[in-house]
Design a protein around this motif. Structure first.
Motif, PDB file in Angstrom:
ATOM      1  N   TYR A  28     -12.061  -9.068   0.759  1.00  0.00           N
ATOM      2  CA  TYR A  28     -11.345 -10.319   0.485  1.00  0.00           C
ATOM      3  C   TYR A  28     -10.989 -10.453  -0.992  1.00  0.00           C
ATOM      4  CZ  TYR A  28     -10.545 -15.338  -0.128  1.00  0.00           C
ATOM      5  OH  TYR A  28     -10.011 -16.555  -0.467  1.00  0.00           O
ATOM      6  N   GLN A  29     -11.934 -10.145  -1.870  1.00  0.00           N
ATOM      7  CA  GLN A  29     -11.692 -10.279  -3.305  1.00  0.00           C
ATOM      8  C   GLN A  29     -10.455  -9.491  -3.753  1.00  0.00           C
ATOM      9  OE1 GLN A  29     -14.730  -8.549  -5.821  1.00  0.00           O
ATOM     10  NE2 GLN A  29     -13.325  -8.486  -7.547  1.00  0.00           N
ATOM     11  N   LYS A  30     -10.301  -8.295  -3.216  1.00  0.00           N
ATOM     12  CA  LYS A  30      -9.224  -7.399  -3.662  1.00  0.00           C
ATOM     13  C   LYS A  30      -7.883  -7.713  -3.006  1.00  0.00           C
ATOM     14  CE  LYS A  30     -12.077  -4.901  -6.157  1.00  0.00           C
ATOM     15  NZ  LYS A  30     -11.973  -4.757  -7.621  1.00  0.00           N
ATOM     16  N   ASN A  31      -7.892  -8.552  -1.963  1.00  0.00           N
ATOM     17  CA  ASN A  31      -6.676  -8.999  -1.280  1.00  0.00           C
ATOM     18  C   ASN A  31      -5.773  -7.836  -0.858  1.00  0.00           C
ATOM     19  OD1 ASN A  31      -4.820 -10.732  -0.192  1.00  0.00           O
ATOM     20  ND2 ASN A  31      -4.393 -11.859  -2.080  1.00  0.00           N
ATOM     21  N   PRO A  32      -6.302  -6.904  -0.055  1.00  0.00           N
ATOM     22  CA  PRO A  32      -5.485  -5.752   0.337  1.00  0.00           C
ATOM     23  C   PRO A  32      -4.302  -6.113   1.242  1.00  0.00           C
ATOM     24  CG  PRO A  32      -7.554  -5.767   1.539  1.00  0.00           C
ATOM     25  CD  PRO A  32      -7.663  -6.831   0.482  1.00  0.00           C
ATOM     26  N   GLN A  33      -4.389  -7.257   1.938  1.00  0.00           N
ATOM     27  CA  GLN A  33      -3.235  -7.689   2.737  1.00  0.00           C
ATOM     28  C   GLN A  33      -2.030  -7.936   1.832  1.00  0.00           C
ATOM     29  OE1 GLN A  33      -6.273  -9.130   2.741  1.00  0.00           O
ATOM     30  NE2 GLN A  33      -6.956  -9.638   4.809  1.00  0.00           N
ATOM     31  N   ALA A  74     -10.924  -2.563   6.230  1.00  0.00           N
ATOM     32  CA  ALA A  74     -10.239  -1.276   6.399  1.00  0.00           C
ATOM     33  C   ALA A  74      -9.472  -1.203   7.712  1.00  0.00           C
ATOM     34  CB  ALA A  74     -11.242  -0.130   6.300  1.00  0.00           C
ATOM     35  N   SER A  75     -10.090  -1.654   8.800  1.00  0.00           N
ATOM     36  CA  SER A  75      -9.421  -1.599  10.119  1.00  0.00           C
ATOM     37  C   SER A  75      -8.195  -2.502  10.148  1.00  0.00           C
ATOM     38  CB  SER A  75     -10.393  -1.999  11.226  1.00  0.00           C
ATOM     39  OG  SER A  75     -11.441  -1.082  11.321  1.00  0.00           O
ATOM     40  N   GLU A  76      -8.332  -3.693   9.564  1.00  0.00           N
ATOM     41  CA  GLU A  76      -7.198  -4.623   9.524  1.00  0.00           C
ATOM     42  C   GLU A  76      -6.034  -4.048   8.725  1.00  0.00           C
ATOM     43  OE1 GLU A  76      -6.067  -9.005   7.685  1.00  0.00           O
ATOM     44  OE2 GLU A  76      -8.156  -8.587   8.193  1.00  0.00           O
ATOM     45  N   ILE A  77      -6.351  -3.396   7.599  1.00  0.00           N
ATOM     46  CA  ILE A  77      -5.297  -2.828   6.754  1.00  0.00           C
ATOM     47  C   ILE A  77      -4.617  -1.661   7.462  1.00  0.00           C
ATOM     48  CG2 ILE A  77      -4.836  -1.655   4.561  1.00  0.00           C
ATOM     49  CD1 ILE A  77      -5.465  -4.756   4.499  1.00  0.00           C
ATOM     50  N   CYS A  78      -5.394  -0.859   8.167  1.00  0.00           N
ATOM     51  CA  CYS A  78      -4.823   0.242   8.952  1.00  0.00           C
ATOM     52  C   CYS A  78      -3.856  -0.309   9.999  1.00  0.00           C
ATOM     53  CB  CYS A  78      -5.947   1.042   9.602  1.00  0.00           C
ATOM     54  SG  CYS A  78      -5.381   2.469  10.528  1.00  0.00           S
ATOM     55  N   HIS A  79      -4.260  -1.378  10.678  1.00  0.00           N
ATOM     56  CA  HIS A  79      -3.404  -2.008  11.690  1.00  0.00           C
ATOM     57  C   HIS A  79      -2.146  -2.590  11.053  1.00  0.00           C
ATOM     58  CE1 HIS A  79      -2.288  -4.109  15.326  1.00  0.00           C
ATOM     59  NE2 HIS A  79      -2.309  -5.281  14.707  1.00  0.00           N
ATOM     60  N   LEU A  80      -2.295  -3.181   9.882  1.00  0.00           N
ATOM     61  CA  LEU A  80      -1.161  -3.777   9.169  1.00  0.00           C
ATOM     62  C   LEU A  80      -0.124  -2.716   8.799  1.00  0.00           C
ATOM     63  CD1 LEU A  80      -0.481  -6.678   8.265  1.00  0.00           C
ATOM     64  CD2 LEU A  80      -1.527  -6.149   6.043  1.00  0.00           C
ATOM     65  N   VAL A  81      -0.602  -1.584   8.322  1.00  0.00           N
ATOM     66  CA  VAL A  81       0.303  -0.478   7.979  1.00  0.00           C
ATOM     67  C   VAL A  81       1.034   0.007   9.234  1.00  0.00           C
ATOM     68  CG1 VAL A  81       0.398   1.935   7.189  1.00  0.00           C
ATOM     69  CG2 VAL A  81      -0.986   0.250   5.948  1.00  0.00           C
ATOM     70  N   ASP A  82       0.331   0.045  10.351  1.00  0.00           N
ATOM     71  CA  ASP A  82       0.937   0.505  11.613  1.00  0.00           C
ATOM     72  C   ASP A  82       2.019  -0.464  12.099  1.00  0.00           C
ATOM     73  OD1 ASP A  82      -0.624   2.745  11.674  1.00  0.00           O
ATOM     74  OD2 ASP A  82      -2.093   1.952  13.100  1.00  0.00           O
ATOM     75  N   ILE A  83       1.700  -1.762  12.134  1.00  0.00           N
ATOM     76  CA  ILE A  83       2.668  -2.712  12.698  1.00  0.00           C
ATOM     77  C   ILE A  83       3.892  -2.880  11.791  1.00  0.00           C
ATOM     78  CG2 ILE A  83       0.932  -3.959  14.024  1.00  0.00           C
ATOM     79  CD1 ILE A  83       1.011  -6.178  11.952  1.00  0.00           C
ATOM     80  N   LYS A  84       3.714  -2.621  10.503  1.00  0.00           N
ATOM     81  CA  LYS A  84       4.846  -2.690   9.574  1.00  0.00           C
ATOM     82  C   LYS A  84       5.601  -1.355   9.502  1.00  0.00           C
ATOM     83  CE  LYS A  84       2.965  -6.324   6.541  1.00  0.00           C
ATOM     84  NZ  LYS A  84       4.088  -7.279   6.666  1.00  0.00           N
ATOM     85  N   LYS A  85       5.070  -0.363  10.235  1.00  0.00           N
ATOM     86  CA  LYS A  85       5.679   0.964  10.323  1.00  0.00           C
ATOM     87  C   LYS A  85       5.832   1.599   8.943  1.00  0.00           C
ATOM     88  CE  LYS A  85       8.048  -0.182  14.632  1.00  0.00           C
ATOM     89  NZ  LYS A  85       9.319  -0.285  15.366  1.00  0.00           N
ATOM     90  N   LEU A  86       4.721   1.573   8.211  1.00  0.00           N
ATOM     91  CA  LEU A  86       4.712   2.128   6.852  1.00  0.00           C
ATOM     92  C   LEU A  86       3.883   3.414   6.772  1.00  0.00           C
ATOM     93  CD1 LEU A  86       4.131  -1.230   4.923  1.00  0.00           C
ATOM     94  CD2 LEU A  86       6.297   0.013   5.130  1.00  0.00           C
ATOM     95  N   GLN A  87       3.543   3.987   7.931  1.00  0.00           N
ATOM     96  CA  GLN A  87       2.644   5.148   7.954  1.00  0.00           C
ATOM     97  C   GLN A  87       3.195   6.338   7.180  1.00  0.00           C
ATOM     98  OE1 GLN A  87       3.964   3.544  10.601  1.00  0.00           O
ATOM     99  NE2 GLN A  87       2.586   3.577  12.377  1.00  0.00           N
ATOM    100  N   SER A  88       4.516   6.501   7.173  1.00  0.00           N
ATOM    101  CA  SER A  88       5.104   7.663   6.480  1.00  0.00           C
ATOM    102  C   SER A  88       5.153   7.470   4.973  1.00  0.00           C
ATOM    103  CB  SER A  88       6.512   7.934   7.018  1.00  0.00           C
ATOM    104  OG  SER A  88       7.345   6.804   6.812  1.00  0.00           O
ATOM    105  N   ASN A  89       4.925   6.250   4.515  1.00  0.00           N
ATOM    106  CA  ASN A  89       4.967   5.961   3.082  1.00  0.00           C
ATOM    107  C   ASN A  89       3.600   5.666   2.468  1.00  0.00           C
ATOM    108  OD1 ASN A  89       7.688   4.716   4.338  1.00  0.00           O
ATOM    109  ND2 ASN A  89       8.106   5.532   2.289  1.00  0.00           N
TER     110      ASN A  89
END
Length: 346
Positions: free
Chosen positions: A186-191, A218-233
């Motif tokens: 939460y402190q680092k605000n990875p979202q 970590a799991s939430e951020i992985c899911h966020l990257v997936d739903i935003k379709k940013l996996q290739s970047n």
């Protein structure tokens, strides 16, 4: 007579505070009159301490009984407790041993009346000295006026020469335009970090980023990257015990924390010449000069714009890189830092 300092930490993992403690211990490694011992619950930290040849007294768990066992064994002259939990437990075990409480962060729940801010009153009263790593951490602690006479602000530093030697390593197979290093909490605000990265990548689909670190989000951020379709970047690389080669090879170090102390990751990035773009929090404000060694903003659009500007403008990036390295050599005075600690221990 040799003085023994027992550094007490509540975590078994390795992050910013643990890095600071290791550096303090290494500063005094050649001092015949001082012996420093690292004490925390056993875990991944053991391997790091072994690699750095640091004396480790492992706790089965962070408890009064376990800490008393270690105190009886090593008979410390001082207990140097790091952050709230370790300070609370140490204050219940130290008896007549001099207690130093070292606060590495500017936690939100210490800025008002909460269970944690009230709980910290006990070690704060017991401690002979309270070390804060930024002015904001001290000034925003709700009960700070009670402890003004025993408080000192001692900002984190790094050994620039040793750090640069550590970065000398085989070139990474993959270089990233942007790197983030830190816990996914939460402190680092990875979202927010992912949101800013999404804006950056929308301007240029070839831009790549590495997120280095683990944590409860970590799991939430992985899911966020997936739903935003940013996996290739965006590559989520997890924890690394030496992320510095990737930081060195990156064009920008990006951070979106809600609060900080004096973050070691920023000190390290600047020392090896990687410009930093960050939210303007706590000790980061002392390290970054807008337009010189990086940029600060609370606006996501500006964070994205300035990151892209550094990536695209080679001459600007080289200029900022050189200024970052020069300013790091001025800021990070090992002698001054060690002398202040000696005054505290004396």
């Amino acid at each position: 007579m040799k003085k023994i300092v027992l550094h007490v930490l509540a975590m078994s993992t390795y992050s910013g505070a643990e890095n600071v403690v290791c550096q303090i211990i290494e500063m005094f490694s050649n001092d015949e009159n001082m012996e420093m011992i690292y004490c925390s619950p056993d875990g991944p930290i053991r391997k790091i301490l072994e690699d750095r040849n640091i004396h480790f007294e492992a706790l089965k768990k962070m408890s009064c009984a376990e800490l008393k066992r270690v105190i009886k064994k090593v008979k410390p002259s001082y207990i140097h407790a790091h952050d709230v939990r370790a300070s609370v437990i140490a204050s219940m075990c130290c008896k007549n041993i001099k207690l130093i409480s070292h606060m590495h962060n500017n936690w939100e729940n210490l800025r008002k009346i909460t269970f944690k801010s009230i709980l910290y009153l006990f070690p704060a009263i017991k401690a002979s000295t309270i070390i804060w790593v930024s002015e904001s951490a001290y000034e925003q602690y709700f009960f700070n006026k009670l402890f003004s006479e025993k408080s000192i602000v001692l900002k984190n530093i790094i050994d620039v020469k040793k750090l640069r030697q550590k970065v000398v390593a085989p070139q990474e197979d993959k270089k990233y335009d942007i790197v983030y290093v830190g816990r996914l909490t939460y402190q680092k605000n990875p979202q927010r970090l992912i949101s800013v990265l999404e804006q950056i990548i929308s301007t240029d689909k070839s831009i790549t980023a590495a997120v280095i670190g683990s944590g409860d989000l970590a799991s939430e951020i992985c899911h966020l990257v997936d739903i935003k379709k940013l996996q290739s970047n965006i590559d989520l690389l997890g924890y690394s015990n030496n992320p510095l080669p990737k930081v060195k090879n990156a064009k920008v170090f990006l951070m979106t924390s809600r609060w900080e102390g004096t973050p070691m990751c920023v000190l390290e990035a600047l020392a090896i010449g990687t410009p930093v773009v960050s939210t303007p929090v706590d000790g980061v404000n002392d390290l970054i000069v807008n337009g010189e060694n990086g940029f600060l903003s609370n606006d996501d659009v500006i964070l994205a714009k300035k990151t892209v500007e550094i990536i695209k403008n080679d001459s600007l990036r080289r200029e900022m890189s050189e200024k970052a390295k020069m300013q790091s050599e001025i800021y990070n005075s090992i002698t001054s830092y060690k002398n202040k600690l000696m005054e505290i221990y004396d």
